[in-house]
Design an enzyme around this catalytic site. Sequence first.
Site, PDB file in Angstrom:
ATOM      1  N   ASP A   1      -3.277   4.379   2.849  1.00  0.00           N
ATOM      2  CA  ASP A   1      -3.608   4.727   4.237  1.00  0.00           C
ATOM      3  C   ASP A   1      -3.271   6.189   4.476  1.00  0.00           C
ATOM      4  O   ASP A   1      -2.154   6.632   4.192  1.00  0.00           O
ATOM      5  CB  ASP A   1      -2.790   3.874   5.230  1.00  0.00           C
ATOM      6  CG  ASP A   1      -3.295   2.439   5.316  1.00  0.00           C
ATOM      7  OD1 ASP A   1      -4.477   2.207   4.983  1.00  0.00           O
ATOM      8  OD2 ASP A   1      -2.507   1.566   5.719  1.00  0.00           O
TER       9      ASP A   1
ATOM     10  N   ASP B   1       0.856  -1.185   0.000  1.00  0.00           N
ATOM     11  CA  ASP B   1       0.000   0.000   0.000  1.00  0.00           C
ATOM     12  C   ASP B   1       0.892   1.234   0.000  1.00  0.00           C
ATOM     13  O   ASP B   1       2.118   1.117  -0.075  1.00  0.00           O
ATOM     14  CB  ASP B   1      -0.922  -0.008   1.234  1.00  0.00           C
ATOM     15  CG  ASP B   1      -0.161   0.202   2.544  1.00  0.00           C
ATOM     16  OD1 ASP B   1       1.084   0.298   2.520  1.00  0.00           O
ATOM     17  OD2 ASP B   1      -0.810   0.277   3.599  1.00  0.00           O
TER      18      ASP B   1
ATOM     19  N   ASP C   1       1.421   4.789   2.339  1.00  0.00           N
ATOM     20  CA  ASP C   1       1.046   5.387   3.625  1.00  0.00           C
ATOM     21  C   ASP C   1       1.439   6.858   3.678  1.00  0.00           C
ATOM     22  O   ASP C   1       2.566   7.211   3.313  1.00  0.00           O
ATOM     23  CB  ASP C   1       1.759   4.646   4.768  1.00  0.00           C
ATOM     24  CG  ASP C   1       1.554   3.143   4.724  1.00  0.00           C
ATOM     25  OD1 ASP C   1       0.470   2.689   5.117  1.00  0.00           O
ATOM     26  OD2 ASP C   1       2.475   2.427   4.276  1.00  0.00           O
TER      27      ASP C   1
HETATM   28  P1  GTP Z   1       4.204  -2.480   2.962  1.00  0.00           P
HETATM   29  O1  GTP Z   1       3.004  -1.603   3.005  1.00  0.00           O
HETATM   30  O2  GTP Z   1       3.844  -3.920   2.907  1.00  0.00           O
HETATM   31  O3  GTP Z   1       5.153  -2.094   1.898  1.00  0.00           O
HETATM   32  O4  GTP Z   1       5.018  -2.309   4.338  1.00  0.00           O
HETATM   33  P2  GTP Z   1       4.820  -1.203   5.437  1.00  0.00           P
HETATM   34  O5  GTP Z   1       5.993  -1.263   6.325  1.00  0.00           O
HETATM   35  O6  GTP Z   1       4.503   0.114   4.811  1.00  0.00           O
HETATM   36  O7  GTP Z   1       3.583  -1.755   6.252  1.00  0.00           O
HETATM   37  P3  GTP Z   1       2.172  -1.091   6.613  1.00  0.00           P
HETATM   38  O8  GTP Z   1       1.667  -0.214   5.529  1.00  0.00           O
HETATM   39  O9  GTP Z   1       1.281  -2.222   7.018  1.00  0.00           O
HETATM   40  O10 GTP Z   1       2.439  -0.260   7.907  1.00  0.00           O
HETATM   41  C1  GTP Z   1       3.261   0.884   7.917  1.00  0.00           C
HETATM   42  C2  GTP Z   1       3.526   1.284   9.320  1.00  0.00           C
HETATM   43  O11 GTP Z   1       2.335   1.729   9.938  1.00  0.00           O
HETATM   44  C3  GTP Z   1       4.053   0.143  10.170  1.00  0.00           C
HETATM   45  O12 GTP Z   1       5.090   0.624  10.976  1.00  0.00           O
HETATM   46  C4  GTP Z   1       2.904  -0.231  11.048  1.00  0.00           C
HETATM   47  O13 GTP Z   1       3.343  -0.649  12.327  1.00  0.00           O
HETATM   48  C5  GTP Z   1       2.171   1.070  11.154  1.00  0.00           C
HETATM   49  N1  GTP Z   1       0.756   0.845  11.384  1.00  0.00           N
HETATM   50  C6  GTP Z   1      -0.113   0.162  10.642  1.00  0.00           C
HETATM   51  N2  GTP Z   1      -1.334   0.176  11.203  1.00  0.00           N
HETATM   52  C7  GTP Z   1      -1.212   0.890  12.333  1.00  0.00           C
HETATM   53  C8  GTP Z   1      -2.112   1.295  13.364  1.00  0.00           C
HETATM   54  O14 GTP Z   1      -3.279   0.975  13.362  1.00  0.00           O
HETATM   55  N3  GTP Z   1      -1.593   2.071  14.339  1.00  0.00           N
HETATM   56  C9  GTP Z   1      -0.291   2.459  14.350  1.00  0.00           C
HETATM   57  N4  GTP Z   1       0.156   3.223  15.339  1.00  0.00           N
HETATM   58  N5  GTP Z   1       0.560   2.091  13.427  1.00  0.00           N
HETATM   59  C10 GTP Z   1       0.113   1.317  12.428  1.00  0.00           C
HETATM   60 MN    MN Z   2       2.692   0.392   3.750  1.00  0.00          MN
HETATM   61 MN    MN Z   3      -0.391   0.777   5.591  1.00  0.00          MN
END
Ligand code: GTP
Ligand code: MN
Ligand code: MN
Length: 371
Positions: A295, A204, A206
């Site tokens: 996100d 995704d 972020d």
């Molecule tokens: P990919 O998206 O798979 O490339 O990896 P990513 O590291 O970007 O993972 P992800 O998008 O799932 O999460 C990004 C960061 O947001 C990570 O450090 C998660 O711990 C954090 N995160 C995701 N959901 C939540 C949440 O509900 N609360 C908090 N505080 N952090 C979150």
């Molecule tokens: Mn991500």
């Molecule tokens: Mn995410």
Amino acid sequence: AECLNFAMVFSVPNYACQRRTTLENHNAVLTDALSLLAENAELEDEDGRGVAFRRAAAVLKALPKPVTSLTQLRGLPCLGEHSLRVIQDVLETGSSSEAESTKQSERFKALKVLTGIFGVGPKTAAWWIRHGINTLHQLRASGHTLNRAQQAGLEHYDGVNRPVTKAEADAIGEIVETAVTSVLPGAQVTLTGGFRRGKLTGHDVDFLITHPEEGREEGLMPKVVSWLESQGFLLYQKTTRNSYLESKDGPARPASNMDRFERCFSIFKLDACGRQPALSQADEEPKPWRAVRVDLVVSPISQFAFALLGWTGSKLFERELRRWAGYEKTMSLSSHALYDNKQSRYLKATSEEEIFAHLGLEYVPPSERNA
Ligand code: GTP
Ligand code: MN
Ligand code: MN
């Protein structure tokens, strides 16, 4: 420097947040096997086992050279009996029989396909499997009621499960930037998650949104979402309000892992912009757009550093930061604040560097948080 003929013995600190983990991985075969077993444990809703495999994989990711023998791993942290057995298998035979048989198992395949639907977690997937549903086709035919997220997840399954490229992330970034500055001039958008850590693809994209004047960010998310919706950029969105101020259990100790920022889980419609759109089926018209999971999080500027640190990841790095804070420093770290339980006070910070300093850790830049 000494020239050693025998294999080097590695040394790695205990917590992933004490280590510098780049994307360069000298032990990919080992970490792939351990990551697959971690994923399987998570799909089976056994998070404890999942974390154990993730920790073991992270230790190997931090090594400067390929492992050639088990003796090199003597004294390393986080390598349990099970993980060592997997490592030994890979070193002796070139692959992990447990990881391979897991990968081939019908249950793993079904759990993976079903949880690939946005909005479907391991519990729902397991329940469907118990009711004879193992594939998307069977799910569609079953007539099971899906919630709004799951309906969107099923409809945009191919897009949501295709890795997002950096170029696509940048294109989404421009759209979000335009949306945010249109509804609140001066507001700032920061790319977080895996792309901030330098990853070339992601599941995704972020973003963290803030405004330099405290309070100006209030109510921003619905406006951003309306703007995006009016321009036809959203295939799905679910916004949740900020509940940080309303909570009673103390800001640094949220009831769950979820933080309480205003946030939006969404699926974007991204135009192909010159890229050759992939065909999902040979006889299908190529879509001129693709679905991308995005996100969005809004944070007040006073909490921005904590939110940035908390949303940059990796997930294991975050978990280890909180474990370090709790066990080694008697502090509670969240994406909102850092609380010192000994001094009974919040420790303020306006940058990630300051938070690491409060925690007594050497600063680790995002590109080295790929644990
Ligand atoms: P990919 O998206 O798979 O490339 O990896 P990513 O590291 O970007 O993972 P992800 O998008 O799932 O999460 C990004 C960061 O947001 C990570 O450090 C998660 O711990 C954090 N995160 C995701 N959901 C939540 C949440 O509900 N609360 C908090 N505080 N952090 C979150
Ligand atoms: Mn991500
Ligand atoms: Mn995410």
